[in-house]
Design a protein around this motif. Structure first.
Motif, PDB file in Angstrom:
ATOM      1  N   MET A   1       0.841  -1.195   0.000  1.00  0.00           N
ATOM      2  CA  MET A   1       0.000   0.000   0.000  1.00  0.00           C
ATOM      3  C   MET A   1       0.880   1.251   0.000  1.00  0.00           C
ATOM      4  O   MET A   1       1.760   1.386   0.839  1.00  0.00           O
ATOM      5  CB  MET A   1      -0.908   0.020   1.237  1.00  0.00           C
ATOM      6  CG  MET A   1      -1.865   1.197   1.282  1.00  0.00           C
ATOM      7  SD  MET A   1      -2.748   1.304   2.855  1.00  0.00           S
ATOM      8  CE  MET A   1      -3.570  -0.271   2.890  1.00  0.00           C
ATOM      9  N   SER A   3       1.720   5.367   0.298  1.00  0.00           N
ATOM     10  CA  SER A   3       1.298   6.456   1.176  1.00  0.00           C
ATOM     11  C   SER A   3       1.982   7.747   0.740  1.00  0.00           C
ATOM     12  O   SER A   3       3.166   7.733   0.358  1.00  0.00           O
ATOM     13  CB  SER A   3       1.656   6.143   2.631  1.00  0.00           C
ATOM     14  OG  SER A   3       1.216   7.178   3.476  1.00  0.00           O
ATOM     15  N   ARG A 237     -13.708   4.830  -3.694  1.00  0.00           N
ATOM     16  CA  ARG A 237     -14.118   4.813  -2.294  1.00  0.00           C
ATOM     17  C   ARG A 237     -13.147   5.658  -1.480  1.00  0.00           C
ATOM     18  O   ARG A 237     -11.944   5.661  -1.741  1.00  0.00           O
ATOM     19  CB  ARG A 237     -14.153   3.378  -1.752  1.00  0.00           C
ATOM     20  CG  ARG A 237     -14.875   3.265  -0.418  1.00  0.00           C
ATOM     21  CD  ARG A 237     -15.296   1.836  -0.087  1.00  0.00           C
ATOM     22  NE  ARG A 237     -14.202   0.976   0.341  1.00  0.00           N
ATOM     23  CZ  ARG A 237     -13.740  -0.063  -0.350  1.00  0.00           C
ATOM     24  NH1 ARG A 237     -14.278  -0.359  -1.526  1.00  0.00           N
ATOM     25  NH2 ARG A 237     -12.747  -0.805   0.112  1.00  0.00           N
ATOM     26  N   GLU A 239     -12.269   6.075   2.411  1.00  0.00           N
ATOM     27  CA  GLU A 239     -12.516   5.478   3.717  1.00  0.00           C
ATOM     28  C   GLU A 239     -12.197   6.470   4.836  1.00  0.00           C
ATOM     29  O   GLU A 239     -11.261   7.263   4.739  1.00  0.00           O
ATOM     30  CB  GLU A 239     -11.694   4.199   3.887  1.00  0.00           C
ATOM     31  CG  GLU A 239     -12.103   3.115   2.892  1.00  0.00           C
ATOM     32  CD  GLU A 239     -11.517   1.762   3.229  1.00  0.00           C
ATOM     33  OE1 GLU A 239     -10.817   1.638   4.265  1.00  0.00           O
ATOM     34  OE2 GLU A 239     -11.755   0.806   2.451  1.00  0.00           O
ATOM     35  N   LYS A 247      -7.848   6.552   3.915  1.00  0.00           N
ATOM     36  CA  LYS A 247      -7.293   6.090   2.642  1.00  0.00           C
ATOM     37  C   LYS A 247      -8.342   6.176   1.545  1.00  0.00           C
ATOM     38  O   LYS A 247      -9.538   6.349   1.805  1.00  0.00           O
ATOM     39  CB  LYS A 247      -6.778   4.656   2.755  1.00  0.00           C
ATOM     40  CG  LYS A 247      -7.844   3.613   3.074  1.00  0.00           C
ATOM     41  CD  LYS A 247      -7.189   2.231   3.236  1.00  0.00           C
ATOM     42  CE  LYS A 247      -8.195   1.191   3.704  1.00  0.00           C
ATOM     43  NZ  LYS A 247      -7.568  -0.132   3.929  1.00  0.00           N
ATOM     44  N   VAL A 248      -7.861   6.051   0.302  1.00  0.00           N
ATOM     45  CA  VAL A 248      -8.757   6.004  -0.852  1.00  0.00           C
ATOM     46  C   VAL A 248      -8.527   4.694  -1.594  1.00  0.00           C
ATOM     47  O   VAL A 248      -7.409   4.149  -1.593  1.00  0.00           O
ATOM     48  CB  VAL A 248      -8.544   7.204  -1.806  1.00  0.00           C
ATOM     49  CG1 VAL A 248      -8.943   8.510  -1.134  1.00  0.00           C
ATOM     50  CG2 VAL A 248      -7.105   7.275  -2.301  1.00  0.00           C
ATOM     51  N   ILE A 249      -9.599   4.194  -2.193  1.00  0.00           N
ATOM     52  CA  ILE A 249      -9.516   2.985  -3.019  1.00  0.00           C
ATOM     53  C   ILE A 249      -9.561   3.431  -4.476  1.00  0.00           C
ATOM     54  O   ILE A 249     -10.482   4.156  -4.892  1.00  0.00           O
ATOM     55  CB  ILE A 249     -10.670   2.013  -2.720  1.00  0.00           C
ATOM     56  CG1 ILE A 249     -10.755   1.750  -1.210  1.00  0.00           C
ATOM     57  CG2 ILE A 249     -10.483   0.725  -3.505  1.00  0.00           C
ATOM     58  CD1 ILE A 249      -9.506   1.191  -0.595  1.00  0.00           C
ATOM     59  N   LYS A 251      -9.281   2.744  -8.770  1.00  0.00           N
ATOM     60  CA  LYS A 251      -9.533   1.792  -9.842  1.00  0.00           C
ATOM     61  C   LYS A 251      -8.770   2.244 -11.076  1.00  0.00           C
ATOM     62  O   LYS A 251      -8.991   3.343 -11.583  1.00  0.00           O
ATOM     63  CB  LYS A 251     -11.030   1.698 -10.147  1.00  0.00           C
ATOM     64  CG  LYS A 251     -11.362   0.646 -11.202  1.00  0.00           C
ATOM     65  CD  LYS A 251     -12.865   0.565 -11.442  1.00  0.00           C
ATOM     66  CE  LYS A 251     -13.178  -0.516 -12.479  1.00  0.00           C
ATOM     67  NZ  LYS A 251     -14.644  -0.594 -12.758  1.00  0.00           N
ATOM     68  N   LEU A 256      -7.820  -2.777  -8.625  1.00  0.00           N
ATOM     69  CA  LEU A 256      -8.086  -1.944  -7.462  1.00  0.00           C
ATOM     70  C   LEU A 256      -6.833  -1.861  -6.605  1.00  0.00           C
ATOM     71  O   LEU A 256      -6.087  -2.841  -6.481  1.00  0.00           O
ATOM     72  CB  LEU A 256      -9.240  -2.507  -6.632  1.00  0.00           C
ATOM     73  CG  LEU A 256     -10.635  -2.500  -7.263  1.00  0.00           C
ATOM     74  CD1 LEU A 256     -11.643  -3.152  -6.318  1.00  0.00           C
ATOM     75  CD2 LEU A 256     -11.072  -1.087  -7.615  1.00  0.00           C
ATOM     76  N   SER A 257      -6.603  -0.687  -6.024  1.00  0.00           N
ATOM     77  CA  SER A 257      -5.463  -0.530  -5.122  1.00  0.00           C
ATOM     78  C   SER A 257      -5.829   0.478  -4.039  1.00  0.00           C
ATOM     79  O   SER A 257      -6.853   1.166  -4.126  1.00  0.00           O
ATOM     80  CB  SER A 257      -4.210  -0.066  -5.886  1.00  0.00           C
ATOM     81  OG  SER A 257      -4.456   1.175  -6.531  1.00  0.00           O
ATOM     82  N   GLU A 258      -4.977   0.568  -2.998  1.00  0.00           N
ATOM     83  CA  GLU A 258      -5.237   1.446  -1.871  1.00  0.00           C
ATOM     84  C   GLU A 258      -4.113   2.469  -1.743  1.00  0.00           C
ATOM     85  O   GLU A 258      -2.967   2.210  -2.090  1.00  0.00           O
ATOM     86  CB  GLU A 258      -5.344   0.639  -0.576  1.00  0.00           C
ATOM     87  CG  GLU A 258      -6.479  -0.371  -0.570  1.00  0.00           C
ATOM     88  CD  GLU A 258      -6.546  -1.141   0.743  1.00  0.00           C
ATOM     89  OE1 GLU A 258      -5.612  -0.981   1.570  1.00  0.00           O
ATOM     90  OE2 GLU A 258      -7.515  -1.896   0.949  1.00  0.00           O
ATOM     91  N   THR A 260      -2.916   5.603   1.102  1.00  0.00           N
ATOM     92  CA  THR A 260      -3.137   6.341   2.347  1.00  0.00           C
ATOM     93  C   THR A 260      -2.486   7.710   2.262  1.00  0.00           C
ATOM     94  O   THR A 260      -1.626   7.966   1.411  1.00  0.00           O
ATOM     95  CB  THR A 260      -2.563   5.576   3.557  1.00  0.00           C
ATOM     96  OG1 THR A 260      -1.143   5.453   3.395  1.00  0.00           O
ATOM     97  CG2 THR A 260      -3.192   4.197   3.668  1.00  0.00           C
TER      98      THR A 260
END
Length: 496
Positions: A1, A3, A237, A239, A247-249, A251, A256-258, A260
């Motif tokens: 992930m 950041s 998304r 969050e 964090k954001v999701i 596309k 999909l990835s995350e 922070t």
């Protein structure tokens, strides 16, 4: 992930300006853009070497900080472009702002007499009623011009743009878009040679390859200094834990990835943002988001086998028998927008809503419609002159100022302000029908907040800061107001 210190949603003027200002303070960011190029509705599209705007985007401001950003990024790649725009109505041209003598000559003595009588009637009614502020666009314009001139020059075009009656549009929009224009001023101009209404300018800066050149250069600078800009990246998304974004999701294609971050700056439509929050906001916030409306837009870019046509940068088409609302002549913005000097490129602009007949019309049918209308308008284009064309559809181009938008927006503003590390900026991020420099002002303040200053960006008043008569003194006042408002709110929260 991954950041990053700052996550910026949206790669239009607001998002990129926030990133640029942070970069100048040594703060790294990442910009996430859903489209395939930066610039938002200030981007430049290209078709077979022909370049065109999504509308037309002038670069001018009286705020030195915005001017400095433009000059720092683009340097000598600006050109000075003369401003010329006119209204086309009933087969004749009218200066914008309205020139009294030409208007009366075009309309004829009978209609002109009715216009003057209607104006005097409106002023008398206003005098008797007292200082009552108009609430709708229709009332605002009638107060300024009289009902007859309103029906000729404002009603048809405005309803083309918004797709709703003028009686359902808030006066806010008129106050910021038709500022300081009146029939009285037109009379004074004609009789005494006064200056044009101060809300309009005679020349403006323009990037020689279109507005996208500015934002593509900004993208390069950010990436060179360690702040990446990811295209074709949708935030699906956002969050949160309580009132803090975690964090954001993302596309990208099917992946999909995350991501922070410590701080988040948003410029996607505010209604879309709150629906992407996880957990979702309270029901009243979601209801307010659903209540905000947008107007979509499409442009039919036509390549014309003529070296030159009308001299305007753009024309407003008020005649109701034509569906086109505005026409851009991109060669008159910059000769470099057109690769072949023997050709002209016109942008036929149609205001519409997703799902209506214009939006759903096939590209071939739209090119056919635009080709027929440009010939019928008698602007120098003959049958057979249109060689080619392409279509660009733009979702959510214009926030709608209907009768309910203000109460819905207030709910969203109050909710967003409860977050510790989230700010929303720009036209769609704040649901304000502003211009490029105003979007940049909100982004500059958001970035300054992240590096330690205290500003309430919602206090940057779009009506007061209407860009063509907004001065450095007023910008200083805005910053002071934003600072004092923030200080007051901090004091109140501490007292509580």
């Amino acid at each position: 992930m991954q950041s990053f210190p700052v996550v910026i949603i949206g790669g239009g003027p607001a998002g990129l300006t926030a990133g640029y200002e942070l970069m100048k303070h040594g703060k790294q960011s990442i910009v996430l853009e859903k489209g395939d190029k930066v610039g938002g509705i200030s981007r430049t599209e290209t078709y077979k070497g022909y370049r065109f705007d999504i509308g037309g985007h002038r670069f001018f401001t009286k705020v030195s900080e915005v001017q400095e950003v433009w000059k720092e990024i683009l340097g000598d790649d600006f050109i000075q472009t003369p401003r010329m725009s006119r209204i086309y109505y009933n087969g004749k041209f009218y200066d914008y702002p309205l020139s009294l003598m030409k208007t009366l000559k075009n309309l004829g003595p009978i209609t002109s007499t009715h216009i003057v009588a209607s104006y005097l009637k409106a002023k008398a009614k206003k005098y008797v009623a007292g200082d009552i502020e108009a609430e709708t666009f229709e009332d605002w314009v009638i107060d300024c011009f009289g009902e007859r001139l309103y029906r000729i020059f404002f009603k048809t075009y405005t309803e083309k743009v918004w797709g709703i009656p003028c009686s359902q549009i808030r006066a806010d929009w008129a106050a910021q878009r038709i500022q300081n224009l009146s029939l009285k001023q037109a009379v004074l101009n004609a009789l005494f040679g006064n200056q044009n209404a101060k809300s309009l300018i005679k020349t403006f800066d323009y990037p020689r390859l279109g507005p996208g050149m500015m934002w593509e250069r900004c993208q390069e600078l950010l990436e060179r200094h360690g702040s990446p800009v990811h295209l074709n990246t949708e935030v699906v998304r956002v969050e949160r834990e309580g009132q803090r974004i975690t964090k954001v999701i993302l596309k990208q294609g099917d992946e999909l990835s995350e991501l922070t971050g410590e701080h988040f700056v948003n410029s996607m439509p505010i209604a879309a943002l709150v629906h992407r929050l996880d957990p979702l906001p309270p029901d009243e916030v979601l209801a307010a988001a659903r209540g905000l409306k947008y107007r979509d837009f499409l442009i039919v870019s036509l390549i014309i086998d003529r070296p030159e046509l009308f001299p305007d940068n753009w024309l407003y088409i008020h005649s109701p028998e034509f569906r086109v609302g505005r026409i851009q002549n991109f060669k008159n913005w910059s000769p470099e927008m057109v690769p072949d000097s023997s050709k002209t490129c016109l942008g036929m602009e149609y205001f519409c809503s997703e799902g209506d007949d214009l939006w759903e019309m096939s590209n071939d049918k739209l090119i056919e419609l635009a080709s027929q209308e440009i010939v019928r308008l008698n602007l120098g284009v003959q049958p057979g002159d249109v060689e080619d064309g392409c279509i660009i559809r733009q979702y959510k181009a214009y926030p709608v100022y209907d009768g309910e938008y203000r109460q819905h927006l207030k709910v969203l503003e109050d909710y967003i302000k409860t977050f510790e590390n989230l700010q929303t900026v720009g036209r769609n991020g704040m649901h304000r029908y502003n211009n490029q420099d105003h979007s940049m002002l909100t982004a500059l303040l958001a970035a300054k907040n992240i590096v330690g200053e205290q500003h309430d960006i919602w206090n940057v008043n779009v009506e007061r800061s209407y860009h063509e008569n907004f001065t450095n003194e007023e910008w200083s006042k805005v910053k002071q107001d934003a600072q004092s408002t923030k200080d007051d709110s901090v004091s109140l929260s501490r007292a509580a």
